[in-house]
Design a protein around this motif. Structure first.
Motif, PDB file in Angstrom:
ATOM      1  N   ALA A  43       0.665  -1.563   0.060  1.00  0.00           N
ATOM      2  CA  ALA A  43      -0.086   0.164   0.099  1.00  0.00           C
ATOM      3  C   ALA A  43       0.795   1.192  -0.237  1.00  0.00           C
ATOM      4  O   ALA A  43       0.913   2.489  -0.822  1.00  0.00           O
ATOM      5  CB  ALA A  43      -1.191   0.584   0.969  1.00  0.00           C
ATOM      6  N   MET A  44       1.608   1.190   0.725  1.00  0.00           N
ATOM      7  CA  MET A  44       2.444   2.273   0.603  1.00  0.00           C
ATOM      8  C   MET A  44       3.207   2.689  -0.314  1.00  0.00           C
ATOM      9  O   MET A  44       3.833   3.485  -0.906  1.00  0.00           O
ATOM     10  CB  MET A  44       4.139   2.803   1.802  1.00  0.00           C
ATOM     11  CG  MET A  44       2.869   2.763   3.213  1.00  0.00           C
ATOM     12  SD  MET A  44       4.505   2.406   4.569  1.00  0.00           S
ATOM     13  CE  MET A  44       5.552   0.810   4.558  1.00  0.00           C
ATOM     14  N   LEU A  45       4.343   1.317  -0.622  1.00  0.00           N
ATOM     15  CA  LEU A  45       4.824   1.883  -2.704  1.00  0.00           C
ATOM     16  C   LEU A  45       3.757   2.120  -3.223  1.00  0.00           C
ATOM     17  O   LEU A  45       4.089   3.016  -4.946  1.00  0.00           O
ATOM     18  CB  LEU A  45       5.548   0.805  -2.698  1.00  0.00           C
ATOM     19  CG  LEU A  45       6.633   0.567  -1.810  1.00  0.00           C
ATOM     20  CD1 LEU A  45       7.660  -0.536  -2.260  1.00  0.00           C
ATOM     21  CD2 LEU A  45       7.522   1.344  -1.892  1.00  0.00           C
ATOM     22  N   GLY A  46       2.307   1.477  -3.316  1.00  0.00           N
ATOM     23  CA  GLY A  46       1.381   1.918  -4.530  1.00  0.00           C
ATOM     24  C   GLY A  46       1.642   1.779  -6.307  1.00  0.00           C
ATOM     25  O   GLY A  46       3.560   1.710  -6.370  1.00  0.00           O
ATOM     26  N   GLY A  47       1.190   1.617  -6.944  1.00  0.00           N
ATOM     27  CA  GLY A  47       1.687   1.750  -8.551  1.00  0.00           C
ATOM     28  C   GLY A  47       2.486   1.434  -8.933  1.00  0.00           C
ATOM     29  O   GLY A  47       3.267   0.000  -8.981  1.00  0.00           O
ATOM     30  N   GLU A  48       3.221   2.618  -9.635  1.00  0.00           N
ATOM     31  CA  GLU A  48       4.586   1.389 -10.233  1.00  0.00           C
ATOM     32  C   GLU A  48       5.830   0.935  -9.243  1.00  0.00           C
ATOM     33  O   GLU A  48       6.921   0.004  -9.914  1.00  0.00           O
ATOM     34  CB  GLU A  48       4.966   2.952 -11.055  1.00  0.00           C
ATOM     35  CG  GLU A  48       5.477   3.723 -10.037  1.00  0.00           C
ATOM     36  CD  GLU A  48       5.941   5.373 -11.040  1.00  0.00           C
ATOM     37  OE1 GLU A  48       7.344   5.837 -10.999  1.00  0.00           O
ATOM     38  OE2 GLU A  48       5.002   5.491 -11.070  1.00  0.00           O
ATOM     39  N   HIS A  49       5.855   1.539  -8.065  1.00  0.00           N
ATOM     40  CA  HIS A  49       6.722   1.132  -7.330  1.00  0.00           C
ATOM     41  C   HIS A  49       6.918  -0.283  -6.376  1.00  0.00           C
ATOM     42  O   HIS A  49       7.160  -1.155  -6.598  1.00  0.00           O
ATOM     43  CB  HIS A  49       7.295   1.765  -6.453  1.00  0.00           C
ATOM     44  CG  HIS A  49       7.377   3.477  -6.564  1.00  0.00           C
ATOM     45  ND1 HIS A  49       8.788   3.711  -7.272  1.00  0.00           N
ATOM     46  CD2 HIS A  49       6.603   4.365  -6.690  1.00  0.00           C
ATOM     47  CE1 HIS A  49       8.723   5.274  -7.280  1.00  0.00           C
ATOM     48  NE2 HIS A  49       7.159   5.711  -6.654  1.00  0.00           N
ATOM     49  N   CYS A  50       5.442  -0.392  -6.943  1.00  0.00           N
ATOM     50  CA  CYS A  50       4.955  -2.448  -6.765  1.00  0.00           C
ATOM     51  C   CYS A  50       5.714  -3.041  -7.187  1.00  0.00           C
ATOM     52  O   CYS A  50       6.383  -3.794  -7.343  1.00  0.00           O
ATOM     53  CB  CYS A  50       3.533  -2.266  -6.695  1.00  0.00           C
ATOM     54  SG  CYS A  50       2.646  -2.042  -5.180  1.00  0.00           S
ATOM     55  N   ASP A  51       5.677  -2.782  -9.022  1.00  0.00           N
ATOM     56  CA  ASP A  51       6.282  -3.691  -9.883  1.00  0.00           C
ATOM     57  C   ASP A  51       7.763  -3.967  -9.213  1.00  0.00           C
ATOM     58  O   ASP A  51       8.853  -5.071  -9.481  1.00  0.00           O
ATOM     59  CB  ASP A  51       6.876  -3.133 -11.301  1.00  0.00           C
ATOM     60  CG  ASP A  51       5.396  -3.101 -11.977  1.00  0.00           C
ATOM     61  OD1 ASP A  51       4.355  -3.771 -11.331  1.00  0.00           O
ATOM     62  OD2 ASP A  51       5.412  -1.703 -12.708  1.00  0.00           O
ATOM     63  N   TRP A  52       8.887  -3.029  -8.860  1.00  0.00           N
ATOM     64  CA  TRP A  52       9.939  -3.338  -8.100  1.00  0.00           C
ATOM     65  C   TRP A  52      10.081  -3.839  -7.104  1.00  0.00           C
ATOM     66  O   TRP A  52      10.570  -4.688  -6.847  1.00  0.00           O
ATOM     67  CB  TRP A  52      10.082  -1.366  -7.724  1.00  0.00           C
ATOM     68  CG  TRP A  52      11.970  -1.838  -7.409  1.00  0.00           C
ATOM     69  CD1 TRP A  52      12.701  -1.420  -7.953  1.00  0.00           C
ATOM     70  CD2 TRP A  52      11.635  -1.401  -5.057  1.00  0.00           C
ATOM     71  NE1 TRP A  52      14.109  -1.728  -6.859  1.00  0.00           N
ATOM     72  CE2 TRP A  52      13.638  -1.607  -5.472  1.00  0.00           C
ATOM     73  CE3 TRP A  52      10.843  -1.003  -5.016  1.00  0.00           C
ATOM     74  CZ2 TRP A  52      14.035  -1.677  -4.331  1.00  0.00           C
ATOM     75  CZ3 TRP A  52      11.321  -1.095  -3.356  1.00  0.00           C
ATOM     76  CH2 TRP A  52      12.775  -1.632  -3.151  1.00  0.00           C
ATOM     77  N   LEU A  53       9.544  -3.972  -5.691  1.00  0.00           N
ATOM     78  CA  LEU A  53       8.587  -4.375  -4.656  1.00  0.00           C
ATOM     79  C   LEU A  53       8.351  -5.546  -5.303  1.00  0.00           C
ATOM     80  O   LEU A  53       9.538  -6.292  -4.962  1.00  0.00           O
ATOM     81  CB  LEU A  53       7.806  -3.999  -3.712  1.00  0.00           C
ATOM     82  CG  LEU A  53       7.647  -5.239  -2.755  1.00  0.00           C
ATOM     83  CD1 LEU A  53       8.762  -5.093  -2.292  1.00  0.00           C
ATOM     84  CD2 LEU A  53       5.970  -3.973  -2.096  1.00  0.00           C
TER      85      LEU A  53
END
Length: 85
Positions: free
Chosen positions: A32-42
Motif C-alpha cells: 500500500a505504501m509503495l503503490g502503483g509503479e513502485h509495486c513492480d519494483w517490489l
C-alpha cells in the motif's frame, strides 16, 4: 500510510537483496505504501514470509520473485531458513 515520492525514488535506487515480512498486515502495508509503479519494483525482490497464508497473500499481491517460507517469526527460524536457502 503515506510515503513521499522522493523517498520512494531513493528507496528504489538502493540494492535490496531480500525483504522479510513477519505479518500479513506488514506485507499489505508495504504494498500500500509503495503503490502503483513502485509495486513492480517490489515484486522483483525475493521475499521471506513466515507462513503458507503469507505465501498465498504474496501470490495474490502478484509477487514474482522467489518466496521463501520460514517456520515461524523467531529470529532463529528466520536465520536458519536463510542459511539453508
Amino acid at each position: 500510510p503515506h510515503v513521499s515520492q522522493q523517498r520512494l525514488h531513493t528507496l528504489t535506487q538502493q540494492p535490496i537483496d531480500l525483504i522479510i515480512s513477519t505479518s500479513a498486515e506488514s506485507l499489505r502495508n508495504l504494498y500500500a505504501m509503495l503503490g502503483g509503479e513502485h509495486c513492480d519494483w517490489l515484486r522483483q525482490i525475493p521475499l521471506l514470509v513466515i507462513s503458507q497464508d503469507m505465501q498465498q497473500l504474496a501470490t495474490e499481491l502478484k509477487h514474482e520473485a522467489t518466496l521463501i517460507i520460514a517456520n515461524n517469526a523467531t529470529e532463529q527460524s528466520i536465520a536458519t531458513t536463510l542459511m539453508h536457502h
